[in-house]
Scaffold this motif. Structure first.
Motif, mmCIF file in Angstrom:
data_model
loop_
_atom_site.group_PDB
_atom_site.id
_atom_site.type_symbol
_atom_site.label_atom_id
_atom_site.label_comp_id
_atom_site.label_asym_id
_atom_site.label_seq_id
_atom_site.Cartn_x
_atom_site.Cartn_y
_atom_site.Cartn_z
ATOM 1 N N VAL A 1 0.844 -1.201 0.000
ATOM 2 C CA VAL A 1 0.000 0.000 0.000
ATOM 3 C C VAL A 1 0.882 1.256 0.000
ATOM 4 C CG1 VAL A 1 -1.820 1.254 1.204
ATOM 5 C CG2 VAL A 1 -1.901 -1.247 1.079
ATOM 6 N N LYS B 1 -0.520 4.512 -0.614
ATOM 7 C CA LYS B 1 -1.368 5.720 -0.579
ATOM 8 C C LYS B 1 -0.651 6.835 0.195
ATOM 9 C CE LYS B 1 -3.867 3.763 3.368
ATOM 10 N NZ LYS B 1 -5.123 3.082 3.766
ATOM 11 N N TYR C 1 2.852 6.783 2.386
ATOM 12 C CA TYR C 1 2.858 7.115 3.814
ATOM 13 C C TYR C 1 3.935 8.174 4.108
ATOM 14 C CZ TYR C 1 -0.157 3.021 4.874
ATOM 15 O OH TYR C 1 -1.185 2.108 4.946
ATOM 16 N N LEU D 1 -7.963 1.562 -3.817
ATOM 17 C CA LEU D 1 -8.575 0.960 -2.624
ATOM 18 C C LEU D 1 -9.941 1.535 -2.260
ATOM 19 C CD1 LEU D 1 -5.294 0.993 -0.531
ATOM 20 C CD2 LEU D 1 -6.427 -1.082 -1.348
ATOM 21 N N LYS E 1 -16.370 -4.821 -2.584
ATOM 22 C CA LYS E 1 -16.113 -4.655 -1.154
ATOM 23 C C LYS E 1 -17.330 -4.992 -0.308
ATOM 24 C CE LYS E 1 -13.629 -2.086 2.148
ATOM 25 N NZ LYS E 1 -12.385 -1.340 2.238
ATOM 26 N N HIS F 1 -12.469 -5.277 5.121
ATOM 27 C CA HIS F 1 -11.450 -4.612 5.947
ATOM 28 C C HIS F 1 -11.840 -4.785 7.412
ATOM 29 C CE1 HIS F 1 -8.031 -1.844 6.042
ATOM 30 N NE2 HIS F 1 -8.641 -1.129 6.967
ATOM 31 N N ASN G 1 -4.849 -6.191 6.321
ATOM 32 C CA ASN G 1 -3.942 -5.039 6.451
ATOM 33 C C ASN G 1 -2.741 -5.488 7.291
ATOM 34 O OD1 ASN G 1 -5.121 -5.306 8.945
ATOM 35 N ND2 ASN G 1 -5.987 -3.252 9.005
ATOM 36 N N SER G 2 -1.896 -4.561 7.707
ATOM 37 C CA SER G 2 -0.687 -4.941 8.461
ATOM 38 C C SER G 2 -1.027 -5.676 9.748
ATOM 39 C CB SER G 2 0.132 -3.703 8.832
ATOM 40 O OG SER G 2 0.619 -3.066 7.695
ATOM 41 N N ARG H 1 -2.734 -6.913 2.154
ATOM 42 C CA ARG H 1 -2.654 -5.487 1.804
ATOM 43 C C ARG H 1 -1.892 -4.724 2.880
ATOM 44 N NH1 ARG H 1 -8.505 -6.122 1.512
ATOM 45 N NH2 ARG H 1 -8.623 -4.691 3.285
ATOM 46 N N PRO H 2 -0.619 -5.055 3.094
ATOM 47 C CA PRO H 2 0.111 -4.370 4.156
ATOM 48 C C PRO H 2 0.448 -2.931 3.791
ATOM 49 C CG PRO H 2 1.596 -5.781 2.916
ATOM 50 C CD PRO H 2 0.215 -6.031 2.370
ATOM 51 N N GLY H 3 0.355 -2.061 4.785
ATOM 52 C CA GLY H 3 0.755 -0.662 4.620
ATOM 53 C C GLY H 3 1.789 -0.310 5.666
ATOM 54 N N ILE H 4 1.318 0.061 6.855
ATOM 55 C CA ILE H 4 2.183 0.632 7.894
ATOM 56 C C ILE H 4 3.410 -0.230 8.195
ATOM 57 C CG2 ILE H 4 0.890 -0.362 9.843
ATOM 58 C CD1 ILE H 4 2.251 3.205 9.793
ATOM 59 N N TYR I 1 1.347 6.340 11.780
ATOM 60 C CA TYR I 1 0.788 6.667 10.465
ATOM 61 C C TYR I 1 0.730 8.191 10.268
ATOM 62 C CZ TYR I 1 -1.801 2.087 10.561
ATOM 63 O OH TYR I 1 -2.193 0.781 10.630
HETATM 64 C C1 LIG Z 1 -4.594 1.755 4.058
HETATM 65 C C2 LIG Z 1 -5.218 0.454 3.762
HETATM 66 C C3 LIG Z 1 -4.551 -0.731 4.055
HETATM 67 C C4 LIG Z 1 -3.224 -0.779 4.781
HETATM 68 O O1 LIG Z 1 -3.449 -0.608 6.157
HETATM 69 P P1 LIG Z 1 -2.250 -0.646 7.223
HETATM 70 O O2 LIG Z 1 -2.926 -0.570 8.531
HETATM 71 O O3 LIG Z 1 -1.416 0.561 6.931
HETATM 72 O O4 LIG Z 1 -1.509 -1.900 6.984
HETATM 73 C C5 LIG Z 1 -5.151 -1.924 3.699
HETATM 74 N N1 LIG Z 1 -6.359 -1.939 3.086
HETATM 75 C C6 LIG Z 1 -7.040 -0.805 2.800
HETATM 76 C C7 LIG Z 1 -8.358 -0.886 2.139
HETATM 77 C C8 LIG Z 1 -6.497 0.423 3.124
HETATM 78 O O5 LIG Z 1 -7.169 1.538 2.841
#
Ligand SMILES: *Cc1c(COP(=O)(O)O)cnc(C)c1O
Length: 359
Positions: free
Chosen positions: A33, A35, A39, A79, A123, A159, A195-196, A211-214, A343
């Motif tokens: 991710v 976005k 980050y 997303l 979704k 989510h 997510n993370s 879908r890892p981000g942080i 974040y």
């Molecule tokens: C931002 C986002 C993520 C990532 O989330 P983190 O908590 O940063 O890992 C995953 N899925 C969706 C839909 C998001 O908007």
């Protein structure tokens, strides 16, 4: 010379954190991710750091187009989907995957009459009540998508509201999982929900795509420290002492005279303030490192400066090195002290801060 405030972005850390995220979900593919300008780390740096990802996920359509122009030729997922009836043409042109979360998006996609096929991700609102079709409306939305000639593959996404607090009494992870499984039962297509926090704490929910981000940036959504998971900080914010004051009991520091010394002490002024992205609400006591010694911020955060307690520092001087967060001082620790999350600190890095890259 510019101010000594520098954000160092470690591309090798991005790479290593992605490898770790993937290793935790060895049977899944990964949307990294990116976005919010990855980050706060820079979209292009994110793209390079996550070259091994199977796809990139983000919110901003213009940034998605930019990724294509920069040469990213694997998948890209929007997303939140899109916002305007003219957007689907761009999705086709740039070959972007999109989330479809509401009736309005469905209608826009139906009416777009695209000549090129695109992949969509339907979704489910499994209880978070932010985006998504309710379980009762999910099948009908799926059938409408299936009837659109330009829709190629349909995937299924949801989510979690409480992945970092799985036994949340209001909405446990297991309940969202149950609703997702029920809503998607018998539907052919790939699934994604992690997510993370999910990747770190519930590897069993990794599904087809994570879908890892942080975590990719070396911070955590809560709980255990990033270091305990083996994550490496990707952003370090560092600066220098630009002024030193020697004060005595009763002397105050900064706006509002919010900090008053109870004895003799040395105060350092650091070139970094809220206009750089340092959290203005950080209270006295927020950790900071000066010349390798952990100390504390004191007084109010100003626009361009903070003030710190130099008492534990052996030979403080103008030019002493300061770490605001990053290597040696986890961003989560600073965020926690300031009543926010890593974040927000990363994403809030201001554009006036000079960025340097290490590989
Ligand atoms: C931002 C986002 C993520 C990532 O989330 P983190 O908590 O940063 O890992 C995953 N899925 C969706 C839909 C998001 O908007």
């Amino acid at each position: 010379m510019p101010r000594p405030l520098i954000a160092t972005i470690d591309i090798a850390a991005l790479r290593s954190n992605l490898a770790l995220a993937k290793a935790r979900a060895p049977h899944s593919r990964a949307w990294a991710v990116v976005k919010a300008n990855a980050y706060g780390h820079g979209l292009e740096r994110g793209m390079r750091g996550f070259a091994a990802a199977d796809g990139l996920g983000l919110i901003e359509l213009d940034a998605a187009a930019r990724l294509r122009e920069l040469g990213w030729n694997k998948r890209i997922l929007l997303l939140e989907g899109f916002f305007d009836a003219s957007d689907p043409q761009l999705l086709a042109e740039y070959q972007l995957d999109t989330v479809i979360h509401c009736e309005e998006q469905l209608t826009m996609l139906e009416q777009a009459r695209l000549q090129t096929k695109i992949d969509v991700h339907l979704k489910l609102n499994s209880g978070m009540n932010r985006l998504g079709f309710t379980p009762a409306k999910y099948r009908a939305a799926y059938e409408r998508l299936r009837a659109i000639p330009a829709v190629d593959h349909i995937s299924f996404v949801t989510h979690f509201a409480n992945a970092e607090d799985p036994d949340n009494p209001v909405l446990p992870v297991q309940e969202q999982l149950r609703r997702f499984r029920e809503a998607t039962r018998d539907l052919p297509g790939e699934q994604s929900m992690a997510n993370s926090a999910t990747d770190l704490l519930h590897p069993g929910s990794a599904a087809d795509w994570i879908r890892p981000g942080i975590m990719l940036y070396g911070a955590t959504p809560g709980g255990q420290s990033a270091e305990q998971f083996g994550l490496r900080p990707a952003m370090s914010l560092s600066s220098e002492i630009i002024g030193v004051q020697h004060i005595v009991a009763g002397d105050a520091v900064g706006y509002g005279s919010a900090f008053v010394a109870t004895g003799p002490m040395t105060i350092g002024v650091v070139a970094c303030g809220y206009a750089d992205g340092y959290p203005r609400h950080a209270p006295s006591g927020t950790p900071v490192i000066v010349d390798g010694m952990k100390t504390r911020m004191v007084g109010r955060v100003s626009m361009d400066m903070i003030t710190v307690d130099l008492t534990p520092v052996a030979k403080p001087r103008v030019g002493s090195k300061v770490t605001l967060w990053g290597a040696g001082l986890p961003i989560d620790e600073v965020a926690n002290a300031a009543g926010t999350v890593g974040y927000e600190l990363m994403c809030g890095l201001a554009s006036r801060v000079k960025v340097v890259e290490v590989n």
